[in-house]
Design an enzyme around this catalytic site. Structure first.
Site, short mmCIF file in Angstrom:
data_model
loop_
_atom_site.label_atom_id
_atom_site.label_comp_id
_atom_site.label_asym_id
_atom_site.label_seq_id
_atom_site.Cartn_x
_atom_site.Cartn_y
_atom_site.Cartn_z
N LYS A 175 0.85 -1.19 0.00
CA LYS A 175 0.00 0.00 0.00
C LYS A 175 0.89 1.24 0.00
CE LYS A 175 -2.82 3.17 2.48
NZ LYS A 175 -1.97 4.23 1.91
N GLU A 250 10.18 1.84 10.38
CA GLU A 250 11.16 2.91 10.18
C GLU A 250 10.38 4.21 10.29
OE1 GLU A 250 12.72 5.91 8.93
OE2 GLU A 250 12.70 5.08 6.90
N CYS A 284 13.24 11.33 6.52
CA CYS A 284 13.29 10.92 7.92
C CYS A 284 14.65 11.15 8.53
CB CYS A 284 12.90 9.45 8.04
SG CYS A 284 13.82 8.37 6.91
N GLU A 385 9.48 16.50 14.94
CA GLU A 385 9.82 16.37 13.53
C GLU A 385 8.96 17.31 12.69
OE1 GLU A 385 10.94 12.72 10.63
OE2 GLU A 385 8.94 12.63 11.50
#
Length: 492
Positions: A175, A250, A284, A385
């Protein structure tokens, strides 16, 4: 607009509902393709197809060497199609064509590497301490793997999952993000051309809140491999735990790029710029915190701002563009909100700090490369973040303070160290709580080296020898060779 279909069981199909949604070009701010909007029934179809393929002789009966040959054939087809796929990625997610070209040209190496590993998966003969018994182990595939990928590097991050999963003998339901599904569907055509049996790779597209939970919790999914934000990752982990599924996660990062006073200053400036403004900060591993040694702080900030001001912002399909748009409308709002939060908390903006409106940005979703100073480690801009071109600069006095600040977040994905001292380089690489530590470089990855996070940045490793173990399970086999069954009421 082009209308896409999903890949299920080797066939290109519409959703059961017939619904689609539009995907937008971040540079133009306009839709360009229609993507299938899958529902739970479509997930069930895809998982059923993957499960059937896992048991079918056309896949399960292949030798490991034959699986490897398929992966290498796929790699060759991918290399031939790299330019076209790079252009589709740029159109769909706004990443620079230069970076997408580099990724697509490098990506075949993952399939060659794991194709080579496919027939190197070996069990062990154990010199067991029980007389008259032969004991050995087998490494076996898990079954159906759910691969869920984000929008920032769609095909690369999918490759990190698909290559080892397939090499190990699993089948996959993939997906992609609803914001970057077009390149995934184009990518899927290559599995057919390479000769993979129908149902080994299936692609379902749609929204996470509509099909993600069904995919993760499906009783016939054996493992989940997810890349994305840590909050969503937490939800995936909790769902998978209900059915005791293994996961590879992750997740987010707030990586520190640490510059010492003995560093080569111009190199460090380039490294910090690479860490935060390359990929428009939408990665990331973004080095979104620059920790700078106090003796060089003023000089470094001056050089950094001057260099960052030269970054060319604009059309990501142009070879000389260096900063592209934000990929999604919601992410644009989030980045701009964080800029205002930083200002309200007392950080001082010395570059950028607003939406980019230059003529070369057109109607796209651009944010100016932004640098904040006077940042305290406790500020939200230094803890959370942002996932955009926003850098927080924090001074430090000693190596101990640098380590404390760098490790002082919930994340632990990556870190950078800039120094000419080998003693300091080795010492910092040991003390930093991060899955990857770069010294005098940044954003380097390879199919040969493991990648993953500490703390809230994730579980498990992708790439390298470690990755294929994430998609295998070990079986212990005991065979009596004595011909004599001992007392059945006593454990042997």
């Amino acid at each position: 607009m082009k209308t896409y279909r999903m890949l299920i069981g080797g066939a290109w199909v519409e959703t059961e509902s017939g619904q689609t949604f539009e995907t937008e070009n971040p540079f133009l701010g306009k839709p360009w393709a229609a993507i299938p909007r899958a529902g739970a029934a479509d997930v069930d179809r895809a998982v059923a197809a993957a499960r059937a393929a896992f048991a079918a002789p056309s896949w399960r009966g292949l030798s490991a060497s034959a699986r490897g040959a398929l992966l290498r054939r796929f790699a060759d087809l991918l290399a031939e199609d790299a330019e076209r796929l790079a252009q589709i990625e740029t159109r769909d997610n706004g990443k620079l064509i230069a970076e997408m070209r580099a990724q697509l040209r490098y990506m075949p190496q993952w399939y060659h590497y794991f194709g080579g590993l496919a027939d190197k998966i070996e069990g062990r003969v154990i010199p067991i301490d029980k007389p008259g018994v032969f004991n050995f182990t087998r490494e076996e595939p898990l079954g159906v793997v759910a691969a869920i990928t984000p929008w920032n590097s769609p095909l690369m991050l999918a490759t990190w999952k698909l290559a080892p999963a397939l090499a190990a003998g699993n089948t996959v339901v993939w997906k992609p993000s609803e914001y970057s599904s077009a390149s995934a569907l184009e990518f899927g055509e290559l599995f057919e051309k390479a000769g993979f049996p129908p149902g080994v790779v299936n692609i379902v597209t749609g929204f996470g809140n509509e099909i993600g939970e069904r995919l993760v919790s499906h009783p016939h999914v054996a493992k989940v491999a997810f890349t994305g934000g840590d909050r969503t990752g937490q939800g995936v982990y909790e769902l998978a735990a209900r059915s005791i599924k293994p996961v590879t996660l992750e997740l987010g990062g707030k990586s520190a790029n640490i510059v010492f006073d003995d560093a080569k200053l111009d190199d460090a400036v380039k490294g910090v710029v690479s860490g935060i403004f390359a990929a428009t900060g939408q990665t990331c591993i973004a080095g979104s915190r620059a920790l700078v040694h106090r003796p060089i702080y003023d000089e470094f900030v001056s050089k950094l701002v001057a260099f960052a001001q030269t970054a060319r912002i604009g059309d990501p399909s142009m070879d000389d563009t260096q900063v592209g748009p934000i990929t999604t409308r919601p992410q644009l709002s989030k980045v701009l909100d964080y800029i205002e939060i930083a200002k309200s908390e007392g950080a001082r903006c010395v570059l950028g700090g607003q939406r980019a409106t230059a003529a070369q940005c057109g109607d796209g979703w651009f944010v100016e490369p932004t640098i904040f100073v006077d940042v305290k480690p406790s500020m939200r801009i230094a803890q959370e973040e942002v996932f955009g071109p926003v850098l927080a600069i924090i001074p430090f006095e000693t190596e101990e303070e640098a380590v404390e600040i760098a490790n002082g977040t919930v994340y632990g994905l990556a870190a950078g160290v800039w120094t000419t001292s080998i003693e300091r380089a080795l010492g910092m690489s040991q003390r930093l709580e991060a899955g990857t530590v770069w010294v005098n470089t940044y954003r380097a990855t390879s199919y040969m080296s493991p990648f993953g996070g500490y703390k809230r940045s994730g579980i498990g490793r992708e790439s390298g020898l470690s990755a294929i173990r994430e998609y295998l399970q070990e079986k212990s086999v005991w065979i009596d060779i004595s011909g004599n069954v001992p007392n059945p009421f006593v454990q042997r």
